[in-house]
Motif scaffolding. Structure first.
Motif, PDB file in Angstrom:
ATOM      1  N   ARG A 123     -35.180 -16.338  21.107  1.00 27.54           N
ATOM      2  CA  ARG A 123     -35.339 -17.515  20.268  1.00 27.54           C
ATOM      3  C   ARG A 123     -35.550 -18.771  21.105  1.00 27.54           C
ATOM      4  O   ARG A 123     -36.365 -19.636  20.767  1.00 27.54           O
ATOM      5  N   LEU A 124     -34.810 -18.884  22.225  1.00 25.48           N
ATOM      6  CA  LEU A 124     -34.972 -20.051  23.089  1.00 25.48           C
ATOM      7  C   LEU A 124     -36.334 -20.049  23.765  1.00 25.48           C
ATOM      8  O   LEU A 124     -36.961 -21.100  23.941  1.00 25.48           O
ATOM      9  N   GLU A 125     -36.811 -18.849  24.151  1.00 30.74           N
ATOM     10  CA  GLU A 125     -38.120 -18.768  24.797  1.00 30.74           C
ATOM     11  C   GLU A 125     -39.249 -19.045  23.816  1.00 30.74           C
ATOM     12  O   GLU A 125     -40.278 -19.622  24.178  1.00 30.74           O
ATOM     13  N   GLU A 126     -39.063 -18.644  22.568  1.00 33.69           N
ATOM     14  CA  GLU A 126     -40.129 -18.795  21.581  1.00 33.69           C
ATOM     15  C   GLU A 126     -40.173 -20.187  20.965  1.00 33.69           C
ATOM     16  O   GLU A 126     -41.182 -20.562  20.361  1.00 33.69           O
ATOM     17  N   ALA A 127     -39.091 -20.937  21.104  1.00 33.07           N
ATOM     18  CA  ALA A 127     -39.062 -22.273  20.509  1.00 33.07           C
ATOM     19  C   ALA A 127     -40.125 -23.156  21.164  1.00 33.07           C
ATOM     20  O   ALA A 127     -40.076 -23.415  22.368  1.00 33.07           O
ATOM     21  N   ARG A 128     -41.085 -23.566  20.400  1.00 36.86           N
ATOM     22  CA  ARG A 128     -42.168 -24.390  20.932  1.00 36.86           C
ATOM     23  C   ARG A 128     -41.744 -25.856  20.888  1.00 36.86           C
ATOM     24  O   ARG A 128     -41.423 -26.385  19.819  1.00 36.86           O
ATOM     25  N   VAL A 129     -41.743 -26.482  22.029  1.00 36.20           N
ATOM     26  CA  VAL A 129     -41.324 -27.878  22.095  1.00 36.20           C
ATOM     27  C   VAL A 129     -42.408 -28.695  22.791  1.00 36.20           C
ATOM     28  O   VAL A 129     -43.042 -28.229  23.732  1.00 36.20           O
ATOM     29  N   ALA A 130     -42.633 -29.874  22.277  1.00 38.22           N
ATOM     30  CA  ALA A 130     -43.589 -30.801  22.876  1.00 38.22           C
ATOM     31  C   ALA A 130     -42.879 -32.127  23.097  1.00 38.22           C
ATOM     32  O   ALA A 130     -42.201 -32.629  22.199  1.00 38.22           O
ATOM     33  N   ILE A 131     -43.008 -32.667  24.281  1.00 34.06           N
ATOM     34  CA  ILE A 131     -42.351 -33.914  24.636  1.00 34.06           C
ATOM     35  C   ILE A 131     -43.414 -35.003  24.757  1.00 34.06           C
ATOM     36  O   ILE A 131     -44.363 -34.869  25.532  1.00 34.06           O
ATOM     37  N   THR A 132     -43.266 -36.066  23.980  1.00 34.84           N
ATOM     38  CA  THR A 132     -44.244 -37.149  24.001  1.00 34.84           C
ATOM     39  C   THR A 132     -43.882 -38.182  25.065  1.00 34.84           C
ATOM     40  O   THR A 132     -42.741 -38.238  25.541  1.00 34.84           O
ATOM     41  N   ASP A 133     -44.856 -39.005  25.418  1.00 35.36           N
ATOM     42  CA  ASP A 133     -44.601 -40.089  26.366  1.00 35.36           C
ATOM     43  C   ASP A 133     -43.548 -41.054  25.825  1.00 35.36           C
ATOM     44  O   ASP A 133     -42.729 -41.594  26.581  1.00 35.36           O
ATOM     45  N   ALA A 134     -43.566 -41.273  24.516  1.00 32.80           N
ATOM     46  CA  ALA A 134     -42.579 -42.173  23.911  1.00 32.80           C
ATOM     47  C   ALA A 134     -41.166 -41.617  24.059  1.00 32.80           C
ATOM     48  O   ALA A 134     -40.213 -42.357  24.335  1.00 32.80           O
TER      49      ALA A 134
END
Length: 335
Positions: A123-134
Motif C-alpha cells: 500500500r505504501l509503495e502503490e500510494a501515488r504522491v505528487a509534491i508541488t513547488d508550493a
C-alpha cells in the motif's frame, strides 16, 4: 479441518489447482500454494513427489546473483549442493505440513504478521504522491529553523555571585573562582564529568548547577542576552573542545567557562534542501494514505470497541508475570 474463523489454514494445493482462483474459505481462513514450482513446464534438474527445481529457475536465480557470488557455482559439484539445498527446504515444508504444523500457533501468527507487513509495504509503495513547488516552499518555511540558524556553542560554567559595587563580595568570589579555575586546569580537557562535579559543588547559578553547569546549545546572541556580553565574547575565543576561559566578569558575578561543543552556522536555501524535503513530504503523504486505507478497512469490516467491556478487563500492575500460554498477537498502531 476444523479451525476458528480467525485461523489461517495453510494447505498444499494439488497440481491441478495451479492457475485457478483461490478456493473459497470462511472469513479469516485461506488456502495457500506452498509448492516450489508453480508455473508448469520447464526442464527439471531435481525432482521429488509432485514438484521440481527447473533449469529455467536456476538460470534466473544465478542471473540475479552478484558476479562474485555466482562464481561459487561454476563448479558442477557446488551447483549440485545448491540445488539439493533448495529441494531439501521444500521437502521439509512437506514434512511440516504432513505433521500438521500449519495449524501451530507460532506458524499461524508468523504468517499473519507476514501478510500484514506485505500489505502495508504494497500500500505504501502503490500510494501515488505528487509534491508541488508550493508545498515544498511551505514546508521549507515551516522548518526554516532546521536549515537556517546561527552558530551555536555549548558551554559549561561555574558561576560565583558578586554584583558590581560590592568589593568585598567580589574579592571573595574572585579568590574562589581562581581556585576553581586552578582545579579545572588540572583536569584533562575532555573530562567534562569532573568539571561538572566542580559546578555542582561550587556554582551559585541554581538553574545549571544541578546540570553540571551545562548551558546547552545557545546562539551567541542568546548567550549574551542571558548571561552577559562578556560570556559571549569569551565563548568566541574558545576554539577547541574542552578549552577553559580565564575568570570572566559580568554584571552579576564571575564565570569559569569550559567549551563542550560548537555547531557552525547553517544557511541552506530551498534549492539546497529541495530533494530532502521532497522525500520527507512524500513519506508523510504515504503515511496519511495508509491511515486513510486503514480507516476504510475498519469501516468496511465494522470494527468497534466496547469501552464498557474493555473497562472491566483487569490490569493489575502488582501481579507477578505469568508464563506465556500462547503466541503474542500482532498489532498495528492507530494512525
Amino acid at each position: 479441518m476444523s479451525l476458528s474463523s480467525r485461523l489461517l489454514t495453510l494447505a498444499l494445493l494439488a497440481p491441478a489447482a495451479c492457475g485457478k482462483a483461490p478456493a473459497e474459505a470462511p472469513s479469516g481462513q485461506a488456502v495457500m500454494d506452498l509448492r516450489h514450482t508453480r508455473p508448469p513446464g520447464g526442464r527439471a534438474v531435481a525432482r521429488w513427489s509432485g514438484d521440481s527445481v527447473t533449469a529455467e529457475e536456476l538460470t534466473r536465480r544465478f542471473q540475479e546473483m552478484s558476479p562474485a557470488l555466482r562464481e561459487r557455482y561454476v563448479d558442477l559439484g557446488s551447483r549440485r549442493d545448491y540445488v539439493e539445498s533448495l529441494a531439501r527446504f521444500d521437502l521439509l515444508v512437506r514434512e511440516a505440513l504432513a505433521q500438521g504444523l500449519q495449524d501451530d500457533a507460532e506458524v499461524v501468527e508468523a504468517t499473519r504478521r507476514a501478510l500484514v507487513a506485505r500489505l502495508m509495504r504494497s500500500r505504501l509503495e502503490e500510494a501515488r504522491v505528487a509534491i508541488t513547488d508550493a508545498e515544498l516552499a511551505e514546508a521549507y518555511a515551516a522548518r526554516r529553523d532546521d536549515f537556517v540558524r546561527p552558530e551555536m556553542v555549548r558551554l559549561s560554567h561555574v558561576f560565583l555571585a558578586a554584583p558590581r559595587g560590592d568589593d568585598a563580595a567580589e574579592a571573595a568570589a574572585r579568590s574562589q573562582a581562581q581556585a576553581v579555575l586552578a582545579q579545572a586546569r588540572a583536569l584533562h580537557a575532555s573530562d567534562f564529568a569532573a568539571f561538572g562535579q566542580l559546578a555542582r559543588e561550587h556554582s551559585q547559578e541554581p538553574r545549571t548547577a544541578p546540570l553540571d553547569g551545562d548551558l546547552r546549545f545557545l546562539p551567541l546572541d542568546a548567550l549574551s542576552h542571558e548571561f552577559g556580553p562578556e560570556v559571549a565574547q569569551a565563548a568566541r575565543a574558545l576554539t577547541d573542545e574542552g578549552a577553559l576561559s580565564d575568570v570572566v566578569r559580568t554584571e552579576k558575578g564571575l564565570h569559569v567557562l569550559k567549551l563542550r561543543a560548537r555547531q557552525p552556522a547553517r544557511h541552506l536555501s530551498l534549492d539546497d534542501v529541495r530533494e530532502e524535503l521532497r522525500v520527507r513530504l512524500e513519506s508523510e503523504k504515504r503515511t496519511r494514505a495508509w491511515a486513510d486505507y486503514l480507516a476504510n478497512v475498519e469501516k468496511r469490516l465494522s470494527l468497534s470497541v466496547d469501552m464498557d467491556a474493555l473497562g472491566k478487563v483487569p490490569v493489575d500492575v502488582q501481579a507477578p508475570m505469568r508464563a506465556h500460554t500462547g503466541v503474542m498477537p500482532g498489532t498495528v498502531p492507530a494512525p
